[in-house]
Design a protein around this motif. Structure first.
Motif, PDB file in Angstrom:
ATOM      1  N   ALA A  33      14.408  16.492-125.441  1.00 54.10           N
ATOM      2  CA  ALA A  33      15.042  16.247-124.492  1.00 54.10           C
ATOM      3  C   ALA A  33      14.326  16.186-123.139  1.00 54.10           C
ATOM      4  N   GLN A  34      14.653  15.162-122.181  1.00 56.10           N
ATOM      5  CA  GLN A  34      13.885  15.004-120.985  1.00 56.10           C
ATOM      6  C   GLN A  34      14.741  15.396-119.987  1.00 56.10           C
ATOM      7  N   CYS A  35      14.720  16.412-119.133  1.00 57.33           N
ATOM      8  CA  CYS A  35      15.502  17.038-118.323  1.00 57.33           C
ATOM      9  C   CYS A  35      15.311  16.205-116.811  1.00 57.33           C
ATOM     10  N   ALA A  36      16.410  15.991-115.966  1.00 63.86           N
ATOM     11  CA  ALA A  36      16.299  15.454-114.791  1.00 63.86           C
ATOM     12  C   ALA A  36      15.223  15.912-113.799  1.00 63.86           C
ATOM     13  N   ASP A  37      14.912  17.116-113.928  1.00 62.19           N
ATOM     14  CA  ASP A  37      13.496  17.539-113.159  1.00 62.19           C
ATOM     15  C   ASP A  37      12.034  17.170-113.900  1.00 62.19           C
ATOM     16  N   GLY A  38      12.333  16.567-114.800  1.00 65.08           N
ATOM     17  CA  GLY A  38      10.821  16.240-115.387  1.00 65.08           C
ATOM     18  C   GLY A  38      10.370  16.981-116.662  1.00 65.08           C
ATOM     19  N   ARG A  39      11.282  18.321-116.852  1.00 66.24           N
ATOM     20  CA  ARG A  39      10.707  18.972-117.988  1.00 66.24           C
ATOM     21  C   ARG A  39      11.029  18.254-119.143  1.00 66.24           C
ATOM     22  N   GLN A  40      10.337  18.731-120.314  1.00 71.14           N
ATOM     23  CA  GLN A  40      10.803  18.511-121.752  1.00 71.14           C
ATOM     24  C   GLN A  40      10.795  19.451-122.720  1.00 71.14           C
ATOM     25  N   PHE A  41      11.859  19.368-123.459  1.00 71.74           N
ATOM     26  CA  PHE A  41      12.181  20.539-124.600  1.00 71.74           C
ATOM     27  C   PHE A  41      12.300  19.900-125.753  1.00 71.74           C
ATOM     28  N   ASP A  42      11.600  20.629-126.981  1.00 71.92           N
ATOM     29  CA  ASP A  42      12.158  20.256-128.340  1.00 71.92           C
ATOM     30  C   ASP A  42      13.039  20.944-128.757  1.00 71.92           C
ATOM     31  N   GLY A  43      14.150  20.582-129.333  1.00 74.43           N
ATOM     32  CA  GLY A  43      15.055  21.108-130.058  1.00 74.43           C
ATOM     33  C   GLY A  43      15.347  20.904-131.375  1.00 74.43           C
ATOM     34  N   SER A  44      15.429  22.007-132.360  1.00 75.97           N
ATOM     35  CA  SER A  44      15.572  21.960-133.674  1.00 75.97           C
ATOM     36  C   SER A  44      16.672  22.763-134.400  1.00 75.97           C
ATOM     37  N   LEU A  45      17.241  22.547-135.130  1.00 73.08           N
ATOM     38  CA  LEU A  45      18.377  23.229-136.050  1.00 73.08           C
ATOM     39  C   LEU A  45      18.323  22.887-137.198  1.00 73.08           C
ATOM     40  N   THR A  46      18.560  23.985-138.148  1.00 72.47           N
ATOM     41  CA  THR A  46      18.547  23.751-139.615  1.00 72.47           C
ATOM     42  C   THR A  46      19.902  24.526-140.029  1.00 72.47           C
ATOM     43  N   GLU A  47      20.940  24.005-140.676  1.00 73.45           N
ATOM     44  CA  GLU A  47      22.091  24.469-140.899  1.00 73.45           C
ATOM     45  C   GLU A  47      21.960  25.704-141.922  1.00 73.45           C
ATOM     46  N   PRO A  48      22.507  26.610-141.911  1.00 71.53           N
ATOM     47  CA  PRO A  48      23.905  26.849-141.381  1.00 71.53           C
ATOM     48  C   PRO A  48      23.692  27.575-139.889  1.00 71.53           C
ATOM     49  N   ALA A  49      22.605  27.411-139.481  1.00 71.61           N
ATOM     50  CA  ALA A  49      22.127  27.838-137.919  1.00 71.61           C
ATOM     51  C   ALA A  49      23.277  27.304-137.043  1.00 71.61           C
ATOM     52  N   GLU A  50      23.742  27.913-136.175  1.00 74.98           N
ATOM     53  CA  GLU A  50      24.612  27.483-135.277  1.00 74.98           C
ATOM     54  C   GLU A  50      23.951  27.139-133.816  1.00 74.98           C
ATOM     55  N   ALA A  51      22.830  27.735-133.671  1.00 76.02           N
ATOM     56  CA  ALA A  51      21.997  27.626-132.194  1.00 76.02           C
ATOM     57  C   ALA A  51      20.798  26.864-132.391  1.00 76.02           C
ATOM     58  N   PHE A  52      20.276  26.136-131.656  1.00 69.99           N
ATOM     59  CA  PHE A  52      19.099  25.276-131.644  1.00 69.99           C
ATOM     60  C   PHE A  52      17.922  26.253-131.426  1.00 69.99           C
ATOM     61  N   THR A  53      16.732  25.859-131.936  1.00 71.51           N
ATOM     62  CA  THR A  53      15.465  26.685-131.668  1.00 71.51           C
ATOM     63  C   THR A  53      14.830  25.664-130.637  1.00 71.51           C
ATOM     64  N   ILE A  54      14.696  26.270-129.601  1.00 72.89           N
ATOM     65  CA  ILE A  54      14.228  25.281-128.208  1.00 72.89           C
ATOM     66  C   ILE A  54      13.129  25.901-127.837  1.00 72.89           C
ATOM     67  N   SER A  55      11.808  24.863-127.573  1.00 68.01           N
ATOM     68  CA  SER A  55      10.690  25.251-127.175  1.00 68.01           C
ATOM     69  C   SER A  55      10.403  24.068-125.990  1.00 68.01           C
ATOM     70  N   GLU A  56       9.711  24.730-125.019  1.00 67.91           N
ATOM     71  CA  GLU A  56       9.332  23.706-123.806  1.00 67.91           C
ATOM     72  C   GLU A  56       7.877  23.075-123.880  1.00 67.91           C
ATOM     73  N   CYS A  57       7.992  21.849-123.810  1.00 74.90           N
ATOM     74  CA  CYS A  57       6.760  21.004-123.915  1.00 74.90           C
ATOM     75  C   CYS A  57       5.865  21.338-122.645  1.00 74.90           C
ATOM     76  N   GLY A  58       4.644  21.702-122.859  1.00 75.59           N
ATOM     77  CA  GLY A  58       3.653  21.860-121.687  1.00 75.59           C
ATOM     78  C   GLY A  58       2.675  20.540-121.619  1.00 75.59           C
ATOM     79  N   VAL A  59       1.644  20.950-121.249  1.00 70.50           N
ATOM     80  CA  VAL A  59       0.674  19.788-120.989  1.00 70.50           C
ATOM     81  C   VAL A  59       0.404  19.410-122.296  1.00 70.50           C
ATOM     82  N   GLN A  60       0.120  20.187-123.192  1.00 74.83           N
ATOM     83  CA  GLN A  60      -0.212  19.894-124.545  1.00 74.83           C
ATOM     84  C   GLN A  60       0.738  19.202-125.397  1.00 74.83           C
ATOM     85  N   VAL A  61       0.598  18.695-126.546  1.00 70.05           N
ATOM     86  CA  VAL A  61       1.641  17.856-127.175  1.00 70.05           C
ATOM     87  C   VAL A  61       2.257  19.131-128.070  1.00 70.05           C
ATOM     88  N   CYS A  62       3.689  18.933-128.140  1.00 68.63           N
ATOM     89  CA  CYS A  62       4.390  20.085-128.689  1.00 68.63           C
ATOM     90  C   CYS A  62       5.250  19.340-129.813  1.00 68.63           C
TER      91      CYS A  62
END
Length: 98
Positions: A69-98
């Protein structure tokens, strides 16, 4: 064919094409992206501008969903989900590749 029949056929074909394009456009924004966007807004104060690298798959018989996801303020986050989980695992992308 008469002029009326050809016109009717052309109008029908155009309507079918329009409905097909509309159906494809709707499937291009799956509901899980809405869920990820809502979770990012709540947890990370991120107003999503757009998504990159959207993937749906299957792992050991379970559905998987991933997107960056690209946020309006420039930050980026990776989100992933494997069912049956209901919430996404979210990690912020920094300067390095994520």
């Amino acid at each position: 064919m008469s002029g009326i029949s050809q016109r009717t056929l052309a109008i029908t074909a155009a309507m079918v094409l329009a409905l097909t394009l509309l159906a494809n456009a709707q499937s291009a924004n799956p509901a899980w992206l809405d869920r990820l966007s809502e979770q990012l807004a709540i947890e990370k104060d991120c107003a999503v501008d757009y998504f990159l690298n959207m993937r749906e798959g299957e792992l050991a018989g379970r559905l998987t969903f991933e997107a960056r996801a690209q946020c309006a303020d420039g930050r980026q986050f990776d989100g992933s989900l494997t069912e049956p989980a209901e919430a996404f695992t979210i990690s912020e992308c920094g300067v390095q590749v994520c």
